[in-house]
Structure formats: structure tokens, C-alpha cells
Design a protein around this motif. Structure first.
Motif, PDB file in Angstrom:
ATOM      1  N   ALA A   1       0.878  -1.177   0.000  1.00 37.59           N
ATOM      2  CA  ALA A   1       0.000   0.000   0.000  1.00 37.59           C
ATOM      3  C   ALA A   1       0.913   1.224   0.000  1.00 37.59           C
ATOM      4  O   ALA A   1       2.081   1.151   0.401  1.00 37.59           O
ATOM      5  N   LEU A   2       0.399   2.340  -0.437  1.00 36.51           N
ATOM      6  CA  LEU A   2       1.178   3.570  -0.500  1.00 36.51           C
ATOM      7  C   LEU A   2       1.728   3.935   0.871  1.00 36.51           C
ATOM      8  O   LEU A   2       1.021   3.844   1.879  1.00 36.51           O
ATOM      9  N   PHE A   3       2.983   4.382   0.915  1.00 37.39           N
ATOM     10  CA  PHE A   3       3.575   4.779   2.190  1.00 37.39           C
ATOM     11  C   PHE A   3       2.737   5.888   2.824  1.00 37.39           C
ATOM     12  O   PHE A   3       2.226   6.766   2.151  1.00 37.39           O
ATOM     13  N   GLY A   4       2.582   5.800   4.135  1.00 41.20           N
ATOM     14  CA  GLY A   4       1.819   6.807   4.866  1.00 41.20           C
ATOM     15  C   GLY A   4       0.318   6.680   4.744  1.00 41.20           C
ATOM     16  O   GLY A   4      -0.415   7.522   5.284  1.00 41.20           O
ATOM     17  N   SER A   5      -0.172   5.630   4.062  1.00 40.12           N
ATOM     18  CA  SER A   5      -1.608   5.508   3.820  1.00 40.12           C
ATOM     19  C   SER A   5      -2.315   4.715   4.913  1.00 40.12           C
ATOM     20  O   SER A   5      -1.699   3.893   5.601  1.00 40.12           O
ATOM     21  N   PRO A   6      -3.627   4.933   5.093  1.00 39.12           N
ATOM     22  CA  PRO A   6      -4.398   4.122   6.044  1.00 39.12           C
ATOM     23  C   PRO A   6      -4.367   2.637   5.697  1.00 39.12           C
ATOM     24  O   PRO A   6      -4.391   1.782   6.587  1.00 39.12           O
ATOM     25  N   GLU A   7      -4.299   2.326   4.400  1.00 38.68           N
ATOM     26  CA  GLU A   7      -4.258   0.927   3.971  1.00 38.68           C
ATOM     27  C   GLU A   7      -2.984   0.244   4.462  1.00 38.68           C
ATOM     28  O   GLU A   7      -3.027  -0.898   4.928  1.00 38.68           O
ATOM     29  N   LEU A   8      -1.859   0.948   4.355  1.00 40.64           N
ATOM     30  CA  LEU A   8      -0.604   0.371   4.846  1.00 40.64           C
ATOM     31  C   LEU A   8      -0.671   0.168   6.348  1.00 40.64           C
ATOM     32  O   LEU A   8      -0.224  -0.854   6.877  1.00 40.64           O
ATOM     33  N   CYS A   9      -1.236   1.135   7.047  1.00 49.21           N
ATOM     34  CA  CYS A   9      -1.395   1.039   8.499  1.00 49.21           C
ATOM     35  C   CYS A   9      -2.202  -0.206   8.865  1.00 49.21           C
ATOM     36  O   CYS A   9      -1.827  -0.967   9.762  1.00 49.21           O
ATOM     37  N   ALA A  10      -3.304  -0.445   8.166  1.00 51.05           N
ATOM     38  CA  ALA A  10      -4.152  -1.609   8.442  1.00 51.05           C
ATOM     39  C   ALA A  10      -3.426  -2.904   8.116  1.00 51.05           C
ATOM     40  O   ALA A  10      -3.508  -3.893   8.870  1.00 51.05           O
ATOM     41  N   ASN A  11      -2.696  -2.931   6.994  1.00 47.13           N
ATOM     42  CA  ASN A  11      -1.944  -4.129   6.617  1.00 47.13           C
ATOM     43  C   ASN A  11      -0.906  -4.474   7.665  1.00 47.13           C
ATOM     44  O   ASN A  11      -0.719  -5.649   8.021  1.00 47.13           O
ATOM     45  N   MET A  12      -0.217  -3.452   8.162  1.00 46.40           N
ATOM     46  CA  MET A  12       0.834  -3.667   9.154  1.00 46.40           C
ATOM     47  C   MET A  12       0.251  -4.169  10.472  1.00 46.40           C
ATOM     48  O   MET A  12       0.775  -5.091  11.094  1.00 46.40           O
ATOM     49  N   ALA A  13      -0.841  -3.567  10.911  1.00 43.10           N
ATOM     50  CA  ALA A  13      -1.454  -3.971  12.179  1.00 43.10           C
ATOM     51  C   ALA A  13      -1.914  -5.422  12.118  1.00 43.10           C
ATOM     52  O   ALA A  13      -1.770  -6.172  13.094  1.00 43.10           O
ATOM     53  N   GLN A  14      -2.435  -5.827  10.984  1.00 41.83           N
ATOM     54  CA  GLN A  14      -2.922  -7.199  10.843  1.00 41.83           C
ATOM     55  C   GLN A  14      -1.775  -8.196  10.855  1.00 41.83           C
ATOM     56  O   GLN A  14      -1.810  -9.200  11.564  1.00 41.83           O
ATOM     57  N   ILE A  15      -0.741  -7.924  10.069  1.00 41.92           N
ATOM     58  CA  ILE A  15       0.339  -8.891   9.895  1.00 41.92           C
ATOM     59  C   ILE A  15       1.230  -8.978  11.129  1.00 41.92           C
ATOM     60  O   ILE A  15       1.880  -9.989  11.380  1.00 41.92           O
TER      61      ILE A  15
END
Length: 226
Positions: free
Chosen positions: A137-151
């Protein structure tokens, strides 16, 4: 999970975060200003600023952002990666340090979109039998934040697709240790394909190592570093 005691927001803590940045580049685990580090304190999250060369950083240049919500004005511009740092601190209150970089071998696996299997027992330093890969996901994006929290719900480190790597730490020293161990694992896994194939440890073998690793890792008498 049991929340960890926040780090004190002192000049010693701030300098330790700066030292970690300088160490990353010195150890060739990062390049330029692409990496960032944060620590949870009693006042929120202390994080490195955006775009400032590490050699120019001073304790006063570090930025405090809240545990939730947008950063306020007047305290400097935080790293562009602050959203996933904030997300990690909320998802993993047991780990008060978040360290992100672009280590070369980790980045090779990240652009190949490959996780790291249990090719070596040091995989246990990251909380399980893999170092997982977070979706792109794009750096700094909410999508990246969600991906990181899940993994990272049950891991202490991950690769980030087409990006780099992130590790968590009970202390600044442990975060630094995990980042270097992760790059070593990535190199070992990549090189093991030359003339052969990595033999993967079983879940039972890794379970034994996880028990042995419960108190494994660097220790420091310095309260700033745990």
C-alpha cells in the motif's frame, strides 16, 4: 498482551533514537533518510522528523505525536510514515519501540513479495515460524497502516511488499538487534537458493526455540534502553 511501560521522554531517550538512526546507516541497514524510529512515551509517540539527515538531528528535533488522531501543529513535521507507527503502537502496546528501514536483502525479498520461512532458528526472534510479508500500500496511507497492524498482531517483525522492513522492540536496543537479525535472515534465505534449497525447520522445532527465546536478546543497564 500486557502493555509495556512507556519510555521516558528525556534527552537520553531522544539521543538513543538518533543513535539508532545513525547506527542503521553505518551498518548499511538503511540509506539516506528513508528509515524512521518511534518510541511510546507518557505523552504520546516520539518519532523522528521528516526529511532531516540523521547527522543533523538533535534531541529537540524529534517530534511528539498523539496515540490517536492527527499530529498537532507546532511540534515539527513527523516522518511521513507516522500513520503506521501510530497504528503499531496501538496494535502492539507490549512493544514500545517501532523501527523501520530499507535493508538491502530485506528489500530484495520485499520486491519479490516473499516472506521468510523457518530457514534458521533465529526466526524465533520475530515471534513465530515466519517473518510475514505485509501487502503493498502507498507509504503513509491508512491501507498500509491496516496491513501492518494485521500482519504484526503476533510477530515482532515483517517485510513490506515493494518497500522494506519493520521490527518492534521491548527496548531500543532490542529493536536494533531485531533489525540486524532480520537482514541476516533475509541474506541467508536468499543465498541458500544458490546451489541448493533451504531446508525449513518444522513447527515443533520452532516451538522449542520460541520457549528458549522467551528472555533472549540484548540487555542494558541503561533504563533509557530498558
Amino acid at each position: 498482551m500486557t502493555p509495556a511501560t512507556p519510555l521516558p521522554d528525556t534527552n537520553a531517550t531522544r539521543q538513543a533514537l538518533i543513535d539508532a538512526c545513525l547506527w542503521m546507516n553505518d551498518r548499511h541497514l538503511n540509506q539516506g533518510t528513508s528509515g524512521n524510529i518511534s518510541a511510546r512515551t507518557h505523552d504520546g509517540i516520539l518519532i523522528t522528523p521528516s526529511g532531516v539527515p540523521y547527522e543533523a538531528l538533535t534531541p529537540e528535533a524529534l517530534v511528539t505525536i498523539p496515540l490517536s488522531g492527527l499530529p498537532g501543529g507546532g511540534s515539527g513535521k513527523p516522518s511521513s510514515e507516522w500513520p503506521f507507527h501510530q497504528g503499531m503502537h496501538n496494535a502492539r502496546p507490549d512493544m514500545p519501540v517501532v523501527l523501520h528501514a530499507h535493508p538491502p536483502f530485506c528489500s530484495v525479498l520485499a520486491v519479490q513479495r516473499r516472506s521468510i520461512p523457518a530457514c534458521h532458528y533465529m526466526i524465533a526472534a520475530f515471534g513465530g515460524n515466519t517473518v510475514p510479508l505485509a501487502d503493498y500500500a502507498l507509504f503513509g496511507s491508512p491501507e498500509l497502516c491496516a496491513n501492518m497492524a494485521q500482519i504484526m498482531a503476533d510477530r515482532h517483525g515483517c517485510l513490506m511488499a515493494n518497500h522494506g522492513a519493520t521490527v518492534l522492540g521491548e527496548t531500543i536496543d532490542k529493536a536494533r538487534w531485531r533489525l540486524e537479525e532480520l537482514e541476516t535472515l533475509a541474506r541467508t534465505y536468499l543465498f541458500s537458493s544458490i546451489g541448493g534449497e533451504a531446508q525449513i525447520l518444522s513447527d515443533a522445532e520452532i516451538a522449542e526455540v520460541l520457549v528458549a527465546f522467551q528472555n533472549y536478546g540484548p540487555r542494558s543497564a541503561d533504563n533509557t534502553k530498558g
